[in-house]
Design an enzyme around this catalytic site. Sequence first.
Site, short mmCIF file in Angstrom:
data_model
loop_
_atom_site.label_atom_id
_atom_site.label_comp_id
_atom_site.label_asym_id
_atom_site.label_seq_id
_atom_site.Cartn_x
_atom_site.Cartn_y
_atom_site.Cartn_z
N GLY A 49 0.86 -1.17 0.00
CA GLY A 49 0.00 0.00 0.00
C GLY A 49 0.89 1.21 0.00
O GLY A 49 1.84 1.27 -0.77
N GLU A 50 0.63 2.13 0.88
CA GLU A 50 1.45 3.34 0.98
C GLU A 50 2.04 3.37 2.39
O GLU A 50 1.32 3.57 3.36
CB GLU A 50 0.55 4.56 0.68
CG GLU A 50 1.29 5.85 0.63
CD GLU A 50 2.52 5.82 -0.28
OE1 GLU A 50 2.42 5.39 -1.43
OE2 GLU A 50 3.60 6.21 0.20
N SER A 51 3.35 3.15 2.46
CA SER A 51 3.97 2.99 3.77
C SER A 51 3.84 4.24 4.65
O SER A 51 3.71 4.14 5.86
CB SER A 51 5.43 2.56 3.64
OG SER A 51 6.13 3.42 2.80
N CYS A 81 5.98 -5.58 0.14
CA CYS A 81 6.08 -4.25 -0.46
C CYS A 81 6.09 -3.14 0.59
O CYS A 81 7.08 -3.00 1.30
CB CYS A 81 4.99 -4.09 -1.51
SG CYS A 81 5.48 -2.90 -2.76
N ARG A 109 13.14 2.98 -1.20
CA ARG A 109 11.73 2.98 -1.62
C ARG A 109 11.63 3.33 -3.11
O ARG A 109 12.45 4.06 -3.64
CB ARG A 109 10.93 4.03 -0.83
CG ARG A 109 10.68 3.66 0.59
CD ARG A 109 9.87 4.76 1.29
NE ARG A 109 8.51 4.85 0.80
CZ ARG A 109 7.79 5.98 0.83
NH1 ARG A 109 8.29 7.09 1.29
NH2 ARG A 109 6.56 5.98 0.37
N ILE A 137 5.06 -3.48 -7.88
CA ILE A 137 4.29 -2.24 -8.06
C ILE A 137 4.94 -1.15 -7.21
O ILE A 137 4.91 -1.23 -5.98
CB ILE A 137 2.82 -2.43 -7.65
CG1 ILE A 137 2.18 -3.58 -8.43
CG2 ILE A 137 2.03 -1.14 -7.85
CD1 ILE A 137 0.81 -4.01 -7.92
N ARG A 138 5.55 -0.19 -7.85
CA ARG A 138 6.30 0.87 -7.14
C ARG A 138 7.09 0.25 -5.97
O ARG A 138 7.02 0.68 -4.82
CB ARG A 138 5.35 1.97 -6.63
CG ARG A 138 4.73 2.78 -7.76
CD ARG A 138 4.02 4.02 -7.28
NE ARG A 138 3.08 3.74 -6.22
CZ ARG A 138 3.17 4.20 -4.98
NH1 ARG A 138 4.16 4.97 -4.63
NH2 ARG A 138 2.26 3.88 -4.09
N HIS A 173 4.32 -8.63 -4.83
CA HIS A 173 2.96 -8.90 -4.33
C HIS A 173 2.54 -10.35 -4.56
O HIS A 173 1.90 -10.65 -5.57
CB HIS A 173 1.97 -7.96 -5.04
CG HIS A 173 2.07 -6.54 -4.60
ND1 HIS A 173 1.27 -6.00 -3.63
CD2 HIS A 173 2.91 -5.56 -4.97
CE1 HIS A 173 1.59 -4.74 -3.43
NE2 HIS A 173 2.60 -4.44 -4.24
N GLU A 175 0.22 -11.96 -3.31
CA GLU A 175 -1.24 -12.12 -3.22
C GLU A 175 -1.92 -11.86 -4.56
O GLU A 175 -3.11 -12.12 -4.71
CB GLU A 175 -1.81 -11.20 -2.12
CG GLU A 175 -1.89 -9.71 -2.46
CD GLU A 175 -0.55 -8.98 -2.47
OE1 GLU A 175 0.51 -9.63 -2.30
OE2 GLU A 175 -0.55 -7.75 -2.67
#
Length: 192
Positions: A49-51, A81, A109, A137-138, A173, A175
Amino acid sequence: MPKIGVLALQGDVSEHVDALQRIGEGIDVLEVRKPGQIASCSALVLPGGESTTIVQQLNSSGLAGELEAAATTGLPILATCAGLVLISREIEGDNHVQPLGLMDIKISRNAFGPQRESFEADLDVEDMDRPYRAVFIRAPVVSEVGRDVQVLAKVGGLPVAVREKNLLGLAFHPELTDDMRFHQLFLKMLEA
Ligand code: GLN
């Protein structure tokens, strides 16, 4: 019946819940949002997600301390991630996120740059007999590992799958694909 928690503050929570339900019949999955819930889990997933957001929410929800305590007392944790960013001891050149310092790694990051923000790669993974196709993803990379950290896979010479004791950290990821070999490894850590 093992109960596996998925930290559900932000990010791809439902994808992780689905993946866990796919691998293990009889796995009970709990979305963790409140203090007290981690203690009832036999393992925990920290999703991507967004850390920056997840760290803020961990602190404001009061979950940060419980997570640290559970990790240090041996709770198996799968950190993917943004989750990998969270468990690191240090983040290179970035003061937006104060990591929890659970694993002896340094993180860079968004390491693959804007033109390759998302991509797939075939990884050669320690103890896996055929390549694992991973979705990035990023994604972060691990730029330094401590002595007790085992590197399981690399991209461009840098670690993207690492393990230290009860912690399994992935820059990608697992999942989002049907190949469940990293989840199976995680379940083995739970049985150990
Ligand atoms: N770049 C994100 C961060 O550092 C992580 C991206 C992800 O989890 N897919 O928070």
